[in-house]
Design a protein around this motif. Structure first.
Motif, PDB file in Angstrom:
ATOM      1  N   VAL A 236       0.844  -1.192   0.000  1.00  0.00           N
ATOM      2  CA  VAL A 236       0.000   0.000   0.000  1.00  0.00           C
ATOM      3  C   VAL A 236       0.875   1.236   0.000  1.00  0.00           C
ATOM      4  CG1 VAL A 236      -1.705   1.297   1.350  1.00  0.00           C
ATOM      5  CG2 VAL A 236      -1.857  -1.198   1.208  1.00  0.00           C
ATOM      6  N   ARG A 266      -3.901   4.447   0.720  1.00  0.00           N
ATOM      7  CA  ARG A 266      -5.115   4.254   1.523  1.00  0.00           C
ATOM      8  C   ARG A 266      -5.032   5.097   2.794  1.00  0.00           C
ATOM      9  NH1 ARG A 266      -8.555  -0.434  -0.186  1.00  0.00           N
ATOM     10  NH2 ARG A 266      -9.383  -0.267   1.935  1.00  0.00           N
ATOM     11  N   ARG A 267      -6.199   5.536   3.250  1.00  0.00           N
ATOM     12  CA  ARG A 267      -6.263   6.263   4.516  1.00  0.00           C
ATOM     13  C   ARG A 267      -6.599   5.332   5.673  1.00  0.00           C
ATOM     14  NH1 ARG A 267      -8.975  12.210   3.381  1.00  0.00           N
ATOM     15  NH2 ARG A 267      -7.916  12.638   1.415  1.00  0.00           N
ATOM     16  N   ASP A 268      -7.120   4.157   5.367  1.00  0.00           N
ATOM     17  CA  ASP A 268      -7.525   3.225   6.424  1.00  0.00           C
ATOM     18  C   ASP A 268      -6.408   2.223   6.720  1.00  0.00           C
ATOM     19  OD1 ASP A 268      -7.765   2.034   3.919  1.00  0.00           O
ATOM     20  OD2 ASP A 268      -9.491   0.821   4.482  1.00  0.00           O
ATOM     21  N   ILE A 272      -6.029  -1.935   6.990  1.00  0.00           N
ATOM     22  CA  ILE A 272      -5.099  -2.690   6.153  1.00  0.00           C
ATOM     23  C   ILE A 272      -4.227  -3.590   7.011  1.00  0.00           C
ATOM     24  CG2 ILE A 272      -3.068  -2.471   4.669  1.00  0.00           C
ATOM     25  CD1 ILE A 272      -5.620  -1.904   3.163  1.00  0.00           C
TER      26      ILE A 272
END
Length: 380
Positions: A236, A266-268, A272
């Protein structure tokens, strides 16, 4: 709490910017007024700061301002002076230099703390202008009111290079251990979203694509590691994807029983992490890698290269390997994957306990608050 002006480069997505954001949000909520001045404005960090009511000013911007954000040197100096800081903290080399410039031009009578958040492992690969700046800061380091490092190695290397060590201290990074925690439901949802079977052994890696982050080393290591059939590399980060030609070429050498999943930036990240069974830090240089603490807090055993304080951060939960050695990194991944799930889980549970104790956001905030009070005590 003293009014603090934080000065940064504004590079989006870096560990320093995320630490600044976390610190600014927490200290502001606790009653410590803060302002951020950046060389480059715009982006997610700025959005979060503005939403929390923290004023932001910048020399230039990566996109138009959504509201009343100062821009340009004159506006930057004027806003900093109006803010009236009782302390200035420069983040990374360029932020340190800009912090001194703003204090001088704005005639701000406040101490300046330096926040050095890297090691000198790969200093020869830095742009010539940055190397020149580091040498200039070495000469000026006796004038710093404090020099903060986020790793013991960073402190020792800079002291060895000639930085004044009399006012140096180490304040490790901290993460949100309530957000980064084992969560079976998030694991199930993310794996379903990304098409990763529950049976797959998943190795996570979170970083923007850059030579020093070692994505190509990780792929080369995984290709020769002899991982269990059906294993997955979950990679990521910004510019990590099929459109990246060097990465695509490296991935072409993966054996057929190993796949790579690359959902981009990704912000999450906490979610992840939950989709993974282990985490790998493949960097060639780091100071105090936030992502390892986040992985440990998420209950993941880690394979880490011997950079910065990463081996210390592994907390005995996984394996280590020399940097820039895909063969050694692959062997470490193979050893970790060969352990029983119960043994990995026990080690990771113990590591999470130590991450919560030593690397929480609250601990980091308390350390910086104490430093700022020491440098610039608020008026009675």
């Amino acid at each position: 709490l003293p009014r603090t002006l934080h000065v940064s480069s504004g590079r989006e997505g870096g560990g320093a910017e995320m630490a600044l954001q976390r610190l600014g949000l927490r200290t502001t909520a606790a009653g410590q007024p803060a302002m951020v001045a950046a060389m480059l404005g715009g982006g997610r960090v700025e959005d979060a700061l503005l939403e929390a009511g923290i004023p932001v000013a910048s020399l230039r911007r990566r996109r138009p301002a959504p509201g009343p954000v100062a821009n340009g040197l004159a506006a930057l100096v004027a806003q900093c002076r109006r803010f009236g800081p009782q302390g200035v903290m420069g983040w990374m080399y360029h932020g340190i230099a800009l912090g001194h410039l703003l204090r001088s031009l704005g005639r701000i009578a406040a101490p300046v703390a330096w926040n050095v958040r890297c090691t000198l492992d790969d200093s020869e690969t830095l742009p010539p202008s940055t190397r020149l700046l580091i040498r200039a800061l070495r000469s000026g380091s006796p004038r710093a009111d404090a020099i903060v490092y986020n790793s013991e190695l960073g402190r020792s290397q800079h002291a060895g290079f000639g930085f004044d060590d009399r006012r140096a201290r180490v304040l490790p990074n901290g993460g949100d251990v309530a957000e980064y925690r084992p969560d079976p439901e998030r694991r199930r949802l993310v794996r379903a979203e990304l098409g990763i079977p529950e049976s797959s052994f998943v190795i996570g890696h979170v970083a923007r694509f850059h030579a020093m982050k070692g994505q190509l080393d990780l792929v080369a290591a995984a290709a020769r590691a002899g991982l269990p059939a059906g294993s997955t590399l979950l990679m990521v980060g910004r510019d990590v994807g099929p459109g990246n030609a060097p990465l695509a070429a490296a991935l072409a050498a993966l054996p057929g029983n190993l796949r790579a999943v690359m959902p981009g930036e990704r912000r999450d990240v906490a979610a992840i992490m939950n989709a993974c069974d282990a985490y790998c830090l493949s960097s060639t240089t780091e100071g105090f890698p936030n992502v390892v603490a986040e992985a440990l807090a998420s209950g993941l055993p880690c394979v880490v290269t011997d950079v910065g304080d990463a081996p210390r951060r592994g907390e005995g939960s996984g394996r280590g390997a020399p940097r820039s050695s895909p063969a050694a990194l692959g062997a470490a991944l193979r050893e970790l994957a060969a352990e029983t799930a119960a043994r990995r889980a026990a080690a990771a549970e113990a590591a999470r306990g130590r991450a919560v104790e030593r690397y929480s956001l609250e601990r980091m905030v308390d350390g910086y608050a104490a430093l700022l009070r020491e440098l610039a005590p608020p008026p009675e």
